[in-house]
Each structure stands twice: as C-alpha cells, then as structure tokens.
Design a protein around this motif. Structure first.
Motif, PDB file in Angstrom:
ATOM      1  N   UNK A  34       0.835  -1.207   0.000  1.00  0.00           N
ATOM      2  CA  UNK A  34       0.000   0.000   0.000  1.00  0.00           C
ATOM      3  C   UNK A  34       0.863   1.248   0.000  1.00  0.00           C
ATOM      4  N   UNK A  35       1.928   1.248   0.806  1.00  0.00           N
ATOM      5  CA  UNK A  35       2.825   2.402   0.858  1.00  0.00           C
ATOM      6  C   UNK A  35       3.505   2.625  -0.489  1.00  0.00           C
ATOM      7  N   UNK A  36       3.822   1.536  -1.176  1.00  0.00           N
ATOM      8  CA  UNK A  36       4.489   1.643  -2.476  1.00  0.00           C
ATOM      9  C   UNK A  36       3.557   2.223  -3.539  1.00  0.00           C
ATOM     10  N   UNK A  37       2.247   2.116  -3.319  1.00  0.00           N
ATOM     11  CA  UNK A  37       1.292   2.628  -4.300  1.00  0.00           C
ATOM     12  C   UNK A  37       1.303   4.143  -4.397  1.00  0.00           C
ATOM     13  N   UNK A  38       1.851   4.808  -3.381  1.00  0.00           N
ATOM     14  CA  UNK A  38       1.877   6.271  -3.372  1.00  0.00           C
ATOM     15  C   UNK A  38       0.756   6.887  -2.575  1.00  0.00           C
ATOM     16  N   UNK A  39      -0.186   6.081  -2.115  1.00  0.00           N
ATOM     17  CA  UNK A  39      -1.289   6.596  -1.306  1.00  0.00           C
ATOM     18  C   UNK A  39      -0.829   6.825   0.130  1.00  0.00           C
ATOM     19  N   UNK A  40      -1.573   7.639   0.844  1.00  0.00           N
ATOM     20  CA  UNK A  40      -1.339   7.771   2.281  1.00  0.00           C
ATOM     21  C   UNK A  40      -1.833   6.487   2.939  1.00  0.00           C
ATOM     22  N   UNK A  41      -1.029   5.909   3.813  1.00  0.00           N
ATOM     23  CA  UNK A  41      -1.370   4.626   4.427  1.00  0.00           C
ATOM     24  C   UNK A  41      -1.465   4.781   5.939  1.00  0.00           C
ATOM     25  N   UNK A  42      -2.515   4.219   6.491  1.00  0.00           N
ATOM     26  CA  UNK A  42      -2.718   4.210   7.937  1.00  0.00           C
ATOM     27  C   UNK A  42      -2.858   2.760   8.389  1.00  0.00           C
ATOM     28  N   UNK A  43      -1.970   2.302   9.241  1.00  0.00           N
ATOM     29  CA  UNK A  43      -2.065   0.965   9.794  1.00  0.00           C
ATOM     30  C   UNK A  43      -2.910   0.973  11.053  1.00  0.00           C
ATOM     31  N   UNK A  44      -3.798   0.003  11.157  1.00  0.00           N
ATOM     32  CA  UNK A  44      -4.682  -0.100  12.321  1.00  0.00           C
ATOM     33  C   UNK A  44      -4.581  -1.503  12.909  1.00  0.00           C
ATOM     34  N   UNK A  45      -4.361  -1.579  14.210  1.00  0.00           N
ATOM     35  CA  UNK A  45      -4.325  -2.852  14.922  1.00  0.00           C
ATOM     36  C   UNK A  45      -5.372  -2.825  16.019  1.00  0.00           C
ATOM     37  N   UNK A  46      -6.139  -3.897  16.117  1.00  0.00           N
ATOM     38  CA  UNK A  46      -7.172  -3.997  17.138  1.00  0.00           C
ATOM     39  C   UNK A  46      -6.658  -4.820  18.315  1.00  0.00           C
ATOM     40  N   UNK A  47      -6.741  -4.251  19.511  1.00  0.00           N
ATOM     41  CA  UNK A  47      -6.454  -5.016  20.716  1.00  0.00           C
ATOM     42  C   UNK A  47      -7.749  -5.712  21.101  1.00  0.00           C
ATOM     43  N   UNK A  48      -7.767  -7.029  20.984  1.00  0.00           N
ATOM     44  CA  UNK A  48      -9.011  -7.773  21.135  1.00  0.00           C
ATOM     45  C   UNK A  48      -9.182  -8.436  22.484  1.00  0.00           C
ATOM     46  N   UNK A  49      -8.137  -8.492  23.294  1.00  0.00           N
ATOM     47  CA  UNK A  49      -8.266  -8.987  24.655  1.00  0.00           C
ATOM     48  C   UNK A  49      -7.057  -8.518  25.427  1.00  0.00           C
ATOM     49  N   UNK A  63      -1.857 -11.112  19.996  1.00  0.00           N
ATOM     50  CA  UNK A  63      -1.123 -11.025  21.249  1.00  0.00           C
ATOM     51  C   UNK A  63      -0.356  -9.714  21.344  1.00  0.00           C
ATOM     52  N   UNK A  64       0.118  -9.408  22.583  1.00  0.00           N
ATOM     53  CA  UNK A  64       0.838  -8.161  22.803  1.00  0.00           C
ATOM     54  C   UNK A  64       2.076  -8.032  21.941  1.00  0.00           C
ATOM     55  N   UNK A  65       2.791  -9.124  21.738  1.00  0.00           N
ATOM     56  CA  UNK A  65       3.973  -9.098  20.883  1.00  0.00           C
ATOM     57  C   UNK A  65       3.604  -8.691  19.466  1.00  0.00           C
ATOM     58  N   UNK A  66       2.445  -9.127  19.010  1.00  0.00           N
ATOM     59  CA  UNK A  66       2.015  -8.804  17.646  1.00  0.00           C
ATOM     60  C   UNK A  66       1.710  -7.316  17.500  1.00  0.00           C
ATOM     61  N   UNK A  67       1.159  -6.720  18.527  1.00  0.00           N
ATOM     62  CA  UNK A  67       0.898  -5.276  18.487  1.00  0.00           C
ATOM     63  C   UNK A  67       2.220  -4.524  18.381  1.00  0.00           C
ATOM     64  N   UNK A  68       3.195  -4.973  19.148  1.00  0.00           N
ATOM     65  CA  UNK A  68       4.529  -4.370  19.070  1.00  0.00           C
ATOM     66  C   UNK A  68       5.120  -4.542  17.676  1.00  0.00           C
ATOM     67  N   UNK A  69       4.992  -5.741  17.096  1.00  0.00           N
ATOM     68  CA  UNK A  69       5.536  -5.996  15.763  1.00  0.00           C
ATOM     69  C   UNK A  69       4.861  -5.123  14.708  1.00  0.00           C
ATOM     70  N   UNK A  70       3.555  -4.962  14.817  1.00  0.00           N
ATOM     71  CA  UNK A  70       2.839  -4.126  13.852  1.00  0.00           C
ATOM     72  C   UNK A  70       3.328  -2.680  13.916  1.00  0.00           C
ATOM     73  N   UNK A  75       6.612   1.771  11.633  1.00  0.00           N
ATOM     74  CA  UNK A  75       7.721   2.734  11.748  1.00  0.00           C
ATOM     75  C   UNK A  75       8.740   2.509  10.636  1.00  0.00           C
ATOM     76  N   UNK A  76       9.017   1.248  10.335  1.00  0.00           N
ATOM     77  CA  UNK A  76       9.972   0.921   9.278  1.00  0.00           C
ATOM     78  C   UNK A  76       9.494   1.435   7.929  1.00  0.00           C
ATOM     79  N   UNK A  77       8.168   1.347   7.688  1.00  0.00           N
ATOM     80  CA  UNK A  77       7.591   1.780   6.415  1.00  0.00           C
ATOM     81  C   UNK A  77       7.303   3.272   6.379  1.00  0.00           C
TER      82      UNK A  77
END
Length: 369
Positions: A34-49, A63-70, A75-77
């Motif tokens: 999505x970032x490569x397409x040139x559009x503005x990109x917003x990543x969204x992560x849902x904390x489900x429990x 899981x919490x680790x996954x939220x950190x990874x996302x 940030x990398x992108x």
C-alpha cells in the motif's frame, strides 16, 4: 518489489488506504504494498483482549507481541499506526458466542464470527471514519470484478486459500475491501518481507484461535461458562450405556479420539450431542453420512442458485458436489462429519457464492439420493 493495483478510483497520491495490521508477515507486506502505491497509508491494529496475558503466545494473531511488531513495521515503512481497544466488543461477539455454541452442543468457528463483526463491520466502519478509500487486509482470497460488481474468489494458492472464513462478507463490504495477497504464493510474500528487512519476515504463521491457549478449547469455555464441565452419559445409538464423559465441550460430531470406551468391535464416532440431557451419542462411521444440511443466516453473493455447485463444510475439507435450494444444501454423495454450528460455504468453481450456518442435518440413510 511487486506492485498491486488497489483500484482506488482516483490518483494514488490523493487517496488513503487503511491496512488491518495483525503483526504478522501477511498484513505487514500488505502495508508495504500500500505504501508503495503512493497513497497515504494508515495501519490499524485492534487489541481484542488483555494482551498482557498473551505476550507469551507469539503464534496468536492478536497477542501483545504482535501489536509491538505491527508498530515496528509501521515505523519501518514510515506510515501512521494506531491501536484501538475492542476488547469488550470482541468478548461479547466472539468469545461469549464461542462458549455458548459449545454449551449448545454445536461446533463454533470463531474466526468467521470475528470477520463478521469486529473485523469486517467495526474495523471497516473505522476505516470509513478515517476517510479511507478502502480497507486492505492480509487474507488470501481474490476480489475480482464481475458483471454485477465485486466477486469473492478463492486464492490463487490453494494451500493458503481463506475464502471459507470469509463467506459472510457482504456485497457492500466486498466493494470496499482489498485483498492484495490473493494472487501471491506465501513464499513470495516472505521474500518481499525479507527484501524490506521487516522484523516479521520469518515469523511463524498463527496456528491456534487467537484466544485459545495451545488449542485447549475446553479450558476457555469452562473459564467463561463454568457449568460447561458438567458430566453426562455416553450412549450408543442403539441405546446401550457405554460410559460417562466430563462435559460436552470435549466433543464434536465426527470425533473418534477421547471417548475412552474400550472393548468395542468397531471404531465409534460422535454421531450427535444432546445438550439438554448432557448426552453424547456414538455410533459407527456409517452413521455420520449426511445427505442434507439445513442452513441459517445465509449470506448470498451470487446472482441466483444453480446446479453444478460445490460446498465445503470444514475449512480443510475438499469441496463436495452439491445443490442449493435457497435454504438447504443437498450433497450429491453422502458427506461425513457435518456438524451443527459449522459453516457451509458454496462455490461456483473458484467463486464464493455465499453460505450459512449449519443448523440441522439429515442422515443419508433417512433420505434417498
């Protein structure tokens, strides 16, 4: 790096794409595309429990680790990333429903319920509120243009296809959703992640239901509904009492292991569950043969019912030739292990026409071909 047409309907530099980021390699690569397409990109992560209790479970999708990874991938992108707390909504619409289904002697599929509610209703609404032109996810399915609008098709890689879990996607939702990985093999997705030096490039795929530790469904159900551990009888379909069990939550139609009743001349399978009296009915494999399944809450994406269809009643099952009359699914050959609570998904070739929830089945021996 590969490029994907997100079909935004306007120049990419004027558009905004919201990406559902679970913290895994698939959604991370979608964010990169999505970032490569040139559009503005917003990543969204849902904390489900409560992810504090889930940090150790890195193989789970929320899981919490996954939220950190996302967040690290975002940030990398160089894209925005937000975490939204949907714990209460997830518990009410997915976890409680999961427990209640088991209590009723049914076989629930919480991933479909999650897609129906939290992901493709709440998250989609959130994306619209953020002014996005589309919501992109890492599911392995294909969204294809048809004469009457967007169609849902199996993924090009049959080993990764997730169309079974998305049968309840509505036409309106499908119009707004994008699935950039539908034409790609998993190996290529990981290669893209490595090329971009994303920390999730070699992260294992999720294997369990995200809120079920180590696949132990019973412990989760008992925590939510303590009364689920009530004992009951194991009875042969011919009326013989064979033993006792420690709760219906340990059984599903078609199950063979775990019955703990020896001395039988032939293997026995769970044929039926009777939650009102907490009884497990067992019998030979032939008793599992089903000719018809009655469906409820049907979601239909096709133009009309027709002959020459196939249907899947389990995510890993092979599509079986069937006929659909608008309410009931009729298998051309007996189908085995069809359980109330499961989803039945109907296909025309690779296209998902729709499906519904199995409410009741009719044994092959009771209905002629």
């Amino acid at each position: 790096m590969i490029e994907v047409d997100f079909q935004l309907g306007r120049p990419s530099e004027e558009a905004r794409i919201v990406v559902a980021m679970s913290g895994g390699v698939d959604s991370s690569v979608v964010a990169a595309l999505a970032a490569r397409s040139g559009a503005e990109v917003v990543g969204v992560t849902l904390q489900l429990y409560d992810h504090g209790a889930a940090v150790e479970r890195s193989r789970s999708c929320c899981a919490g680790q996954d939220i950190y990874d996302a967040r690290t991938v975002a940030d990398r992108l160089g894209i925005a990333h937000y975490v939204f707390d949907y714990e209460s909504r997830f518990k009410d619409s997915v976890i409680d429903r999961f427990a209640d289904e088991y209590m009723m002697g049914r076989t629930p599929i919480p991933c479909i319920a999650c897609n129906q509610g939290v992901k493709f209703t709440d998250l989609l609404s959130l994306a619209r509120d953020l002014g996005a032109d589309c919501l992109a996810t890492g599911h392995y399915v294909r969204r294809m243009a048809g004469p009457s609008g967007a169609e849902l098709h199996r993924a090009a890689d049959p080993a990764r296809d997730q169309s079974y879990f998305l049968f309840a996607t509505t036409a309106d939702q499908l119009d707004y959703l994008r699935f950039p990985l539908g034409d790609l093999p998993k190996a290529l997705v990981r290669e893209v992640a490595r090329d971009l030096q994303l920390i999730v490039a070699d992260k294992p795929d999720s294997q369990d239901i995200c809120f079920v530790p180590n696949g132990d469904y019973a412990s989760v159900v008992k925590k939510v509904r303590p009364e689920a551990a009530q004992e009951g009888e194991i009875v042969h379909m011919d009326g013989r009492l064979l033993g006792r069990h420690k709760g219906l939550i340990h059984f599903t139609v078609g199950q063979r292991r775990g019955l703990e009743i020896g001395g039988q001349k032939e293997p026995l399978y769970v044929v039926r569950l009777e939650p009102g009296v907490r009884r497990v009915i067992v019998g030979p494999k032939s008793a599992l043969a089903v000719r018809t399944a009655h469906l409820s809450d049907i979601n239909w994406l096709g133009e009309a019912q027709k002959e020459g269809l196939t249907a899947k009643v389990r995510s890993m099952a092979r599509p079986a030739p069937a006929r659909f009359d608008g309410r009931s699914l009729h298998f051309l050959d007996p189908e085995y292990g069809v359980a109330p609570g499961q989803a039945a998904v109907i296909y025309d070739g690779d296209r998902v026409l729709g499906g519904g929830w199995i409410e009741e089945t009719i044994a092959a021996e009771l209905e002629p071909a």
